[in-house]
Design an enzyme around this catalytic site. Sequence first.
Site, PDB file in Angstrom:
ATOM      1  CG  HIS A 164       6.556  30.709 -20.621  1.00 13.23           C
ATOM      2  ND1 HIS A 164       5.640  31.504 -21.442  1.00 13.23           N
ATOM      3  CD2 HIS A 164       5.811  29.631 -20.176  1.00 13.23           C
ATOM      4  CE1 HIS A 164       4.476  30.834 -21.264  1.00 13.23           C
ATOM      5  NE2 HIS A 164       4.727  29.695 -20.541  1.00 13.23           N
ATOM      6  CG  HIS A 169       2.223  31.194 -16.815  1.00 11.37           C
ATOM      7  ND1 HIS A 169       0.950  30.959 -17.608  1.00 11.37           N
ATOM      8  CD2 HIS A 169       3.058  30.322 -17.673  1.00 11.37           C
ATOM      9  CE1 HIS A 169       0.916  30.182 -18.412  1.00 11.37           C
ATOM     10  NE2 HIS A 169       2.191  29.591 -18.747  1.00 11.37           N
ATOM     11  CD  GLU A 209       1.011  28.763 -21.838  1.00 13.35           C
ATOM     12  OE1 GLU A 209       1.691  29.994 -22.160  1.00 13.35           O
ATOM     13  OE2 GLU A 209       1.109  28.017 -20.781  1.00 13.35           O
ATOM     14  CB  SER A 228       6.892  34.983 -21.564  1.00 13.82           C
ATOM     15  OG  SER A 228       6.425  33.776 -22.187  1.00 13.82           O
TER      16      SER A 228
HETATM   17 FE   LIG Z   1       3.084  28.408 -20.163  1.00 15.61          FE
END
Ligand SMILES: [Fe+2]
Length: 287
Positions: A164, A169, A209, A228
């Site tokens: 993730h 990110h 997010e 992700s």
């Molecule tokens: Fe995150």
Amino acid sequence: MEQDNLLRDQDLACGPAGQDHVVLDPKHPGINDGFYVRRREMIYRLSRDGRISESEVPRIGYTENDDSVWRYVCRKLQEVHERNACDIFLEGKKALGFEEGAMPELHDLSEGTYARSGFRLIPAEGMLSSKDFFRYLSRNRMPCTQYLRHHSKPEYTPEPDAVHDVMGHVPLLVDRNYAEIVRMIGEAGARAEGENLIKLTRFYWFTIEFGLIRQAGALKVFGAGLLSSFGEMTYCYSDDVDRRPLDIDDVVETDYDPTIMQPTLFVIESMEQLREATIELARRYGS
Ligand SMILES: [Fe+2]
């Protein structure tokens, strides 16, 4: 019910900070793998020490099993990213040279983001409080986990992991404008308390997010929790999802359940709109 690698409360989670060892979920696929559990303990200590000391990001030395998880995820997400990820994500992935072969070290990725946007990646042993998390963002630092899910189930993790953080990110943080917006959200969150902090957390959740963006007329993904996750990348386009235009009043009053596929998402028209919304948010709640 077992789910895809859905991200839970992740970096913004409200787990007890300051815990000094790994606590695996009883249903964690690696819980009976002694080698995996011992490595998780080792990585926990390295990451925690690295975060607290703010010295160089420690190198983990990933195993073949870790690399196999990374390869699996890279291959599976590549096609869906090319189809549905926003431009700055694809450009960031290319700039950092994400390769299918081996799990990259956070140390090297951080040098890559820092050189391009001034944003550093710092190790996180696990969940941090939202307050601590925002404080790091306000200082141009994104906390990232360094451990990977268990190789027996590469599509599933009951906790936030490096798939993730690194896959979701990191590519975006190559973009200077995006990184600046993340820092501004962090600054507001670092100052906010009580209800205002919850509002800031919701804004972070539904944008950084789980945000969607209109790009040349097409709906694209810029939220790291979507980028992700194989399941979420498909689900976010389904008729079951309520996709609303970004509206600050709506976002800050909308609650979320991190344990399910996200039924509500918000769409921005541009990064400029996100920047303006962040400025307004900080003015209202970030003091
Ligand atoms: Fe995150």
